[in-house]
Design a protein around this motif. Structure first.
Motif, PDB file in Angstrom:
ATOM      1  N   ARG A  21     -25.080 -83.768   0.211  1.00  0.00           N
ATOM      2  CA  ARG A  21     -24.775 -84.116  -1.179  1.00  0.00           C
ATOM      3  C   ARG A  21     -23.409 -83.561  -1.546  1.00  0.00           C
ATOM      4  N   CYS A  27     -24.001 -80.798 -11.479  1.00  0.00           N
ATOM      5  CA  CYS A  27     -22.599 -81.128 -11.212  1.00  0.00           C
ATOM      6  C   CYS A  27     -21.772 -79.973 -10.641  1.00  0.00           C
ATOM      7  N   HIS A  94     -23.469 -90.688  -3.921  1.00  0.00           N
ATOM      8  CA  HIS A  94     -24.370 -90.380  -5.028  1.00  0.00           C
ATOM      9  C   HIS A  94     -25.819 -90.141  -4.619  1.00  0.00           C
ATOM     10  N   CYS A 260     -21.661 -87.425 -11.567  1.00  0.00           N
ATOM     11  CA  CYS A 260     -22.601 -86.669 -10.737  1.00  0.00           C
ATOM     12  C   CYS A 260     -23.948 -86.469 -11.431  1.00  0.00           C
ATOM     13  N   ARG A 279     -23.851 -91.340 -18.140  1.00  0.00           N
ATOM     14  CA  ARG A 279     -23.567 -90.499 -16.984  1.00  0.00           C
ATOM     15  C   ARG A 279     -22.385 -89.589 -17.272  1.00  0.00           C
ATOM     16  N   HIS A 281     -19.659 -86.210 -15.449  1.00  0.00           N
ATOM     17  CA  HIS A 281     -19.183 -85.517 -14.250  1.00  0.00           C
ATOM     18  C   HIS A 281     -18.826 -84.056 -14.530  1.00  0.00           C
ATOM     19  N   LEU A 301     -31.290 -94.862 -10.008  1.00  0.00           N
ATOM     20  CA  LEU A 301     -29.964 -95.455  -9.906  1.00  0.00           C
ATOM     21  C   LEU A 301     -29.986 -96.960 -10.123  1.00  0.00           C
TER      22      LEU A 301
END
Length: 314
Positions: A21, A27, A94, A260, A279, A281, A301
């Protein structure tokens, strides 16, 4: 959680520290935890993934080990694990990467390289292509049927196959292509011919593909250059393009922002009938939405890919 979807292996000893990952659920940057590019192979998602990978390794690996030895087989396998991880970094970024599929497909890629370079001399080539097609179909079908979406990605397989083709081409050329008189020698032994059967002029010596020795070195050099170029590009992409957060090459091409963390929320002032996706990051973005929205839940997702995102950042 279904039993065949239970995550187990090395990651069970250190949860979230050995799988593949680029960031944590909150994050935190995981790009340079370099061991993940190798250790993810020791964790699988359920018995079905273990079974399919073992099947691929047995069927694809037995002939390679018999021909090239265990050291070459292990090298190709581990190169596929590493190459598959780098391809995942660029093409996916992802999902969570698990399993040794990269190594398994590297051996399939080596078979494809052998077929390409030795097609005319290869026995049972049609059968081998059918076996490879069946193995890939079984792997894809088992993955779609038994794994959760978070762990479904063909990037590891594609990357492993590409690595297997490149590394395998070098090994195949080195073992067979540089023995310019191997075929002539075998024929001479079979017919008990004398030394006059062998070409005396070095320039006239041909290998099993009818090419001169220097052209084989050129083919090997080409494979090495392509492999090194892909290696440099993947590291550049990870260091530069993904510096602000996970993003794959498709999102980067479309001009999307890194992300993320994603979630779904319900707010009547925005939409009275359906949930919306968002979403982030950064940790600040996550905290903002957690404090702002009362109805905020995790989301798959594929759901957000279908409905789109209402918000991407604060």
């Amino acid at each position: 959680v279904k039993k065949w979807q239970t995550k187990g292996g090395l990651d069970s000893l250190a949860k979230g520290e050995t799988d593949l990952r680029l960031s944590s659920p909150r994050c935190e940057d995981k790009r340079w935890e370099y061991w993940r590019l190798w250790t993810y192979q020791f964790t699988h998602m359920g018995a079905m993934q273990v079974f399919v990978n073992c099947l691929l390794n047995f069927v694809a690996g037995t002939l390679i080990e018999a021909t090239y030895g265990w050291m070459a087989t292990a090298f190709v396998f581990q190169a596929g694990v590493f190459g598959g991880a780098l391809f995942w970094v660029v093409n996916d970024a992802h999902t969570v990467g698990l399993g040794c599929a990269g190594g398994s497909y590297a051996m399939i890629g080596m078979h494809l390289a052998d077929l390409f370079l030795n097609f005319r001399r290869k026995q049972f080539r049609t059968m081998l292509l059918v076996v490879i097609a069946v193995l890939v179909a079984v792997d894809v079908g088992a993955g779609r049927g038994a794994l959760e979406e978070e762990f479904i990605s063909m990037s590891l397989q594609f990357g492993g196959a590409i690595t297997g083709v490149l590394v395998g081409s070098v090994l195949v050329l080195n073992k067979f292509g540089c023995s310019c008189l191997c075929v002539a020698f075998e024929e001479a032994q079979a017919t008990k011919s004398d030394a006059s059967a062998f070409p005396q002029d070095r320039k006239q010596k041909r290998n099993i593909w009818g090419s001169k020795p220097w052209s084989l070195r050129a083919k090997q050099a080409y494979c090495v250059i392509v492999a090194l170029s892909l290696l440099v590009y993947c590291h550049w992409f990870m260091a530069v393009i993904q510096s602000e957060g996970p993003i794959n090459i498709h999102e980067h091409h479309n001009g999307d922002s890194p992300w993320c963390w994603n979630a779904q929320f319900f707010n009547k002032s925005i939409d009275e009938t359906s949930w919306k996706c968002l979403r982030c990051h950064t940790v600040e973005c996550i905290t903002h939405w957690e404090n702002t929205m009362q109805l905020l839940d995790p989301v798959r997702l594929n759901f957000c890919s279908e409905v789109g995102y209402h918000k991407i950042e604060i």
